[in-house]
Design an enzyme around this catalytic site. Structure first.
Site: not given
Ligand code: ADP
Ligand code: AMP
Length: 206
Positions: A13, A88, A122, A153, A164
């Site tokens: 996204k 969400r 990532r 992160r 998550r």
């Protein structure tokens, strides 16, 4: 154009949002980015948000909805916006419907099995937010766009990611049906290269 980017964590996204915001000249609004900047600044919102984000849980709806409501009232949203990571939950979607008219919801569809590798690999730019993956960085540690240092992160570790993804399945995936029923859902295959996914989204948005 009021657009939502929907998809599991790691679906791409943020990667697509940066490109779409530039093409359509609308602001990219990421609730995750807003929370991370509050955490960095140690604001009251940041302190609350951190306790949830560290565990891979959602920040409570009342906090999140208020932030988005205030953000969408800003001048730069008058010609549209691109929401990334909001809504969400169904409650967030219902709240959004009371203060804005959603025109298109792009569901970036990636098989669940591919998400863990995408998220744990990532790396993000600490300054401009561009997202990279270690597999394509060839050992580089700075941002190709702005030169700042790339970071991992804190919530991109295997334990938090498991939680998550579970939260996504239970609380966020029902939004696919929510928006399908409203007739605004556009689904794209997010399992291709970045350019291909971008072109599919642009084609669907028209
Ligand atoms: P999200 O914002 O949905 O959590 P990101 O845009 O940050 O996801 O992407 C998650 C990871 O997957 C990043 O490392 C990014 O570089 C990588 N990625 C994004 N899109 C693709 C794609 N189409 N193919 C392969 N890797 C991708
Ligand atoms: P993201 O950057 O979209 O991956 O979001 C990182 C984390 O911020 C999520 O795991 C949540 O804890 C929190 N967060 C982001 N957006 C929302 C939202 N709309 N509602 C609740 N929590 C959120």
């Amino acid at each position: 154009m009021n657009v939502i980017l929907l998809g599991a964590p790691g679906a791409g996204k943020g990667t697509q949002a940066v490109r779409l915001a530039e093409k359509y000249n609308i602001p990219h609004i990421s609730t995750g980015d807003i929370f991370r900047s509050n955490i960095k600044g140690q604001t009251p919102i940041g302190i609350v948000a951190k306790s949830y984000i560290d565990k891979g849980q959602l920040v409570p709806d009342e906090v999140t909805i208020q932030i988005v409501k205030e953000r969408l009232e800003k001048e730069d949203c008058k010609n549209g916006y691109l929401l990334d990571g909001f809504p969400r939950t169904v409650s967030q979607a219902e709240a959004l419907d009371t203060f804005s008219k959603v025109e298109a919801v792009v569901n970036v569809d990636v098989p669940l099995g591919k998400l863990l590798k995408r998220i744990t690999g990532r790396r993000v730019c600490g300054k401009c937010g561009e997202s990279y993956h270690v597999d394509y960085l060839n050992g580089k540690t700075d941002c190709a766009k702005c030169g700042a240092e790339l970071i991992q992160r804190a919530d991109d570790n295997e334990v938090t990611v498991a939680s998550r993804l579970e939260v996504y399945e239970k609380q966020t995936a029902p939004l696919i049906e929510y928006y399908a029923q409203k007739g605004v859902l556009l689904t794209v295959d997010g399992d291709g290269d970045i350019e291909k996914v971008f072109n599919s989204i642009c084609e669907k948005l028209g």
